[in-house]
Design a protein around this motif. Structure first.
Motif, mmCIF file in Angstrom:
data_model
loop_
_atom_site.group_PDB
_atom_site.id
_atom_site.type_symbol
_atom_site.label_atom_id
_atom_site.label_comp_id
_atom_site.label_asym_id
_atom_site.label_seq_id
_atom_site.Cartn_x
_atom_site.Cartn_y
_atom_site.Cartn_z
ATOM 1 N N TYR B 33 1.054 -1.470 -0.511
ATOM 2 C CA TYR B 33 -0.068 -0.073 0.158
ATOM 3 C C TYR B 33 0.916 1.431 -0.199
ATOM 4 O O TYR B 33 1.783 1.540 0.635
ATOM 5 C CB TYR B 33 -1.197 -0.085 1.702
ATOM 6 C CG TYR B 33 -2.261 -1.067 1.288
ATOM 7 C CD1 TYR B 33 -1.369 -2.470 2.498
ATOM 8 C CD2 TYR B 33 -3.241 -1.205 1.004
ATOM 9 C CE1 TYR B 33 -2.212 -3.326 2.058
ATOM 10 C CE2 TYR B 33 -3.974 -1.585 0.875
ATOM 11 C CZ TYR B 33 -3.579 -2.932 1.614
ATOM 12 O OH TYR B 33 -4.477 -4.915 1.581
ATOM 13 N N PHE B 35 0.555 5.815 0.346
ATOM 14 C CA PHE B 35 -0.374 6.645 1.093
ATOM 15 C C PHE B 35 0.538 8.078 1.013
ATOM 16 O O PHE B 35 1.681 8.140 0.797
ATOM 17 C CB PHE B 35 -0.288 6.037 1.870
ATOM 18 C CG PHE B 35 -0.745 5.555 2.899
ATOM 19 C CD1 PHE B 35 -0.144 4.218 3.007
ATOM 20 C CD2 PHE B 35 -2.657 5.038 3.431
ATOM 21 C CE1 PHE B 35 0.181 2.752 3.631
ATOM 22 C CE2 PHE B 35 -3.018 3.557 3.590
ATOM 23 C CZ PHE B 35 -2.081 2.655 3.833
ATOM 24 N N TYR B 37 0.342 11.289 3.150
ATOM 25 C CA TYR B 37 0.355 12.073 4.304
ATOM 26 C C TYR B 37 0.157 13.526 4.483
ATOM 27 O O TYR B 37 0.926 13.595 3.879
ATOM 28 C CB TYR B 37 0.212 11.565 5.364
ATOM 29 C CG TYR B 37 0.167 9.972 6.052
ATOM 30 C CD1 TYR B 37 0.189 8.942 5.773
ATOM 31 C CD2 TYR B 37 -0.665 9.947 7.181
ATOM 32 C CE1 TYR B 37 -0.011 8.183 5.687
ATOM 33 C CE2 TYR B 37 -1.679 8.941 7.777
ATOM 34 C CZ TYR B 37 -1.344 7.727 6.931
ATOM 35 O OH TYR B 37 -1.892 6.312 7.599
ATOM 36 N N GLN B 39 1.162 17.366 6.695
ATOM 37 C CA GLN B 39 1.282 17.901 8.143
ATOM 38 C C GLN B 39 1.671 19.397 8.471
ATOM 39 O O GLN B 39 2.179 19.718 7.648
ATOM 40 C CB GLN B 39 2.416 16.707 8.531
ATOM 41 C CG GLN B 39 2.667 17.395 10.140
ATOM 42 C CD GLN B 39 4.243 16.583 10.310
ATOM 43 O OE1 GLN B 39 4.745 17.168 9.986
ATOM 44 N NE2 GLN B 39 3.803 16.042 12.141
ATOM 45 N N MET B 45 -0.899 14.625 11.450
ATOM 46 C CA MET B 45 -0.774 14.204 10.533
ATOM 47 C C MET B 45 -2.058 13.448 10.195
ATOM 48 O O MET B 45 -2.938 12.477 10.395
ATOM 49 C CB MET B 45 0.047 12.473 10.667
ATOM 50 C CG MET B 45 1.205 12.354 10.833
ATOM 51 S SD MET B 45 2.744 13.243 9.541
ATOM 52 C CE MET B 45 2.478 11.698 9.094
ATOM 53 N N PHE B 91 3.757 14.012 2.830
ATOM 54 C CA PHE B 91 4.689 12.801 3.672
ATOM 55 C C PHE B 91 3.907 11.281 2.549
ATOM 56 O O PHE B 91 3.197 11.065 2.715
ATOM 57 C CB PHE B 91 4.978 12.309 4.998
ATOM 58 C CG PHE B 91 5.371 13.199 5.579
ATOM 59 C CD1 PHE B 91 4.663 14.149 6.236
ATOM 60 C CD2 PHE B 91 7.636 13.016 5.754
ATOM 61 C CE1 PHE B 91 5.617 15.056 7.019
ATOM 62 C CE2 PHE B 91 7.400 14.852 6.361
ATOM 63 C CZ PHE B 91 7.057 15.133 6.924
ATOM 64 N N THR B 95 3.574 0.528 2.904
ATOM 65 C CA THR B 95 3.744 -0.646 4.032
ATOM 66 C C THR B 95 3.344 -2.161 2.879
ATOM 67 O O THR B 95 3.059 -1.544 1.870
ATOM 68 C CB THR B 95 2.321 -0.139 5.059
ATOM 69 O OG1 THR B 95 2.647 -1.050 6.102
ATOM 70 C CG2 THR B 95 1.502 -1.065 4.385
ATOM 71 N N GLY B 104 3.899 -1.634 10.134
ATOM 72 C CA GLY B 104 3.982 0.496 10.340
ATOM 73 C C GLY B 104 4.875 0.340 8.874
ATOM 74 O O GLY B 104 4.563 0.283 7.828
ATOM 75 N N LEU B 105 4.713 2.200 9.100
ATOM 76 C CA LEU B 105 4.587 2.712 7.324
ATOM 77 C C LEU B 105 6.360 3.264 7.047
ATOM 78 O O LEU B 105 7.206 3.540 8.495
ATOM 79 C CB LEU B 105 3.455 4.025 7.411
ATOM 80 C CG LEU B 105 2.550 3.688 7.288
ATOM 81 C CD1 LEU B 105 2.195 4.843 7.982
ATOM 82 C CD2 LEU B 105 1.649 3.053 6.238
ATOM 83 N N PHE B 107 8.536 5.880 5.824
ATOM 84 C CA PHE B 107 7.390 7.154 5.109
ATOM 85 C C PHE B 107 8.936 8.125 4.528
ATOM 86 O O PHE B 107 10.802 7.691 5.195
ATOM 87 C CB PHE B 107 7.989 8.491 6.226
ATOM 88 C CG PHE B 107 5.757 8.489 6.975
ATOM 89 C CD1 PHE B 107 6.147 7.226 8.029
ATOM 90 C CD2 PHE B 107 5.670 8.823 5.909
ATOM 91 C CE1 PHE B 107 4.832 6.671 8.474
ATOM 92 C CE2 PHE B 107 3.750 8.574 7.044
ATOM 93 C CZ PHE B 107 3.604 7.885 8.213
ATOM 94 N N GLY B 108 8.658 8.888 3.594
ATOM 95 C CA GLY B 108 9.647 10.119 2.638
ATOM 96 C C GLY B 108 9.927 10.878 3.444
ATOM 97 O O GLY B 108 9.099 11.144 4.785
ATOM 98 N N LYS B 109 11.046 11.056 3.427
ATOM 99 C CA LYS B 109 11.444 12.697 4.305
ATOM 100 C C LYS B 109 10.198 13.986 4.190
ATOM 101 O O LYS B 109 11.545 15.412 5.222
ATOM 102 C CB LYS B 109 13.212 13.085 3.808
ATOM 103 C CG LYS B 109 13.916 12.509 4.555
ATOM 104 C CD LYS B 109 15.584 12.809 3.765
ATOM 105 C CE LYS B 109 16.652 11.789 4.782
ATOM 106 N NZ LYS B 109 17.886 12.208 4.749
#
Lengths: 114, 117
Positions: B33, B35, B37, B39, B45, B91, B95, B104-105, B107-109
């Motif tokens: 998956y 995503f 997000y 922020q 988030m 972001f 996953t 858990g996920l 993440f990119g920076k």
């Protein structure tokens, strides 16, 4: 509906002091629970996750620990804080069953170690 | 290990214009998956959009859409008719399906999106 509570919102602690951050989820059962840390200007790093009571998986070796004493309670702890522990800590949950794997986040705790 | 890369630390767009945020990822899994997000300054988030890797159709949520290129391992976010409220850090996250998402996920920076009025 499901809600996630995380506290405190901000915390300033001296180096060497203990830490306890708490997170609770309402409105769901047997959630997966997570602790992430976000350093300044960076993405989120997964610290711990839990798929059930007493089951903790650690992603990053460090002086932090996590516990899950109840189904919907997740605690992040440290016996002695380091300056490098400063950051923004986020608790999150995802459904424990099914394929809906998106995570829902708490409001976060800004921790400053001085 | 899976990695997520966002090559644009900051993007700026005029209000009402369209902007595309880039994301690439690396994985050996076939089912996963992805995503996006958001922020905002409040640091809450917020899920913007999700994409299942087995679906060929790109996900769309109102003004937000993705361009999912599985072979290229690319997952970009397009925001149409940009609004001032879209200003935030964005972001990209991944996953694996094999863990049921329980692990858990990743993440990119992040990309800091600025909306110019």
């Amino acid at each position: 509906s499901q809600t996630i509570h995380q506290w405190p919102a901000t915390l300033v602690q001296p180096v060497g002091s203990p830490l306890s951050l708490e997170c609770t989820v309402e409105g769901t059962s047997n959630p997966n629970l997570y602790w992430y840390r976000q350093a300044a200007g960076r993405g989120l790093q997964l610290l711990f996750y839990s798929v059930g009571i007493g089951q903790i998986s650690s992603e990053v070796p460090q002086n932090l620990s996590a516990s899950r004493p109840q189904d919907r309670q997740f605690i992040l702890s440290s016996k002695k804080l380091l300056l490098s522990d400063s950051g923004f800590y986020l608790c999150a949950w995802s459904p424990g069953m099914g394929v809906n794997t998106e995570a829902f986040f708490g409001q976060g705790t800004r921790l400053t170690v001085v | 290990a899976q990695t997520v890369t966002q090559s644009q630390p900051e993007m700026s767009v005029q209000e009402a214009e369209t902007v595309t945020l880039s994301c690439t990822y690396d994985t050996s899994e076939s089912d996963y998956y992805l995503f996006w997000y958001k922020q905002p300054p409040s640091r809450q988030m917020i899920l913007v959009i999700r994409q299942e890797a087995y679906k060929q159709q790109n996900a769309t949520e109102n003004r937000f859409s993705v361009n999912f290129q599985k072979a290229a391992k690319s997952f970009s976010l397009k925001i149409s008719d940009s609004q001032l409220g879209d200003a935030a850090m964005y972001f990209c996250a991944y996953t694996s399906y094999s863990g049921g998402g329980a692990d858990g996920l990743t993440f990119g920076k992040g990309t800091h999106l600025i909306i110019q009025p």
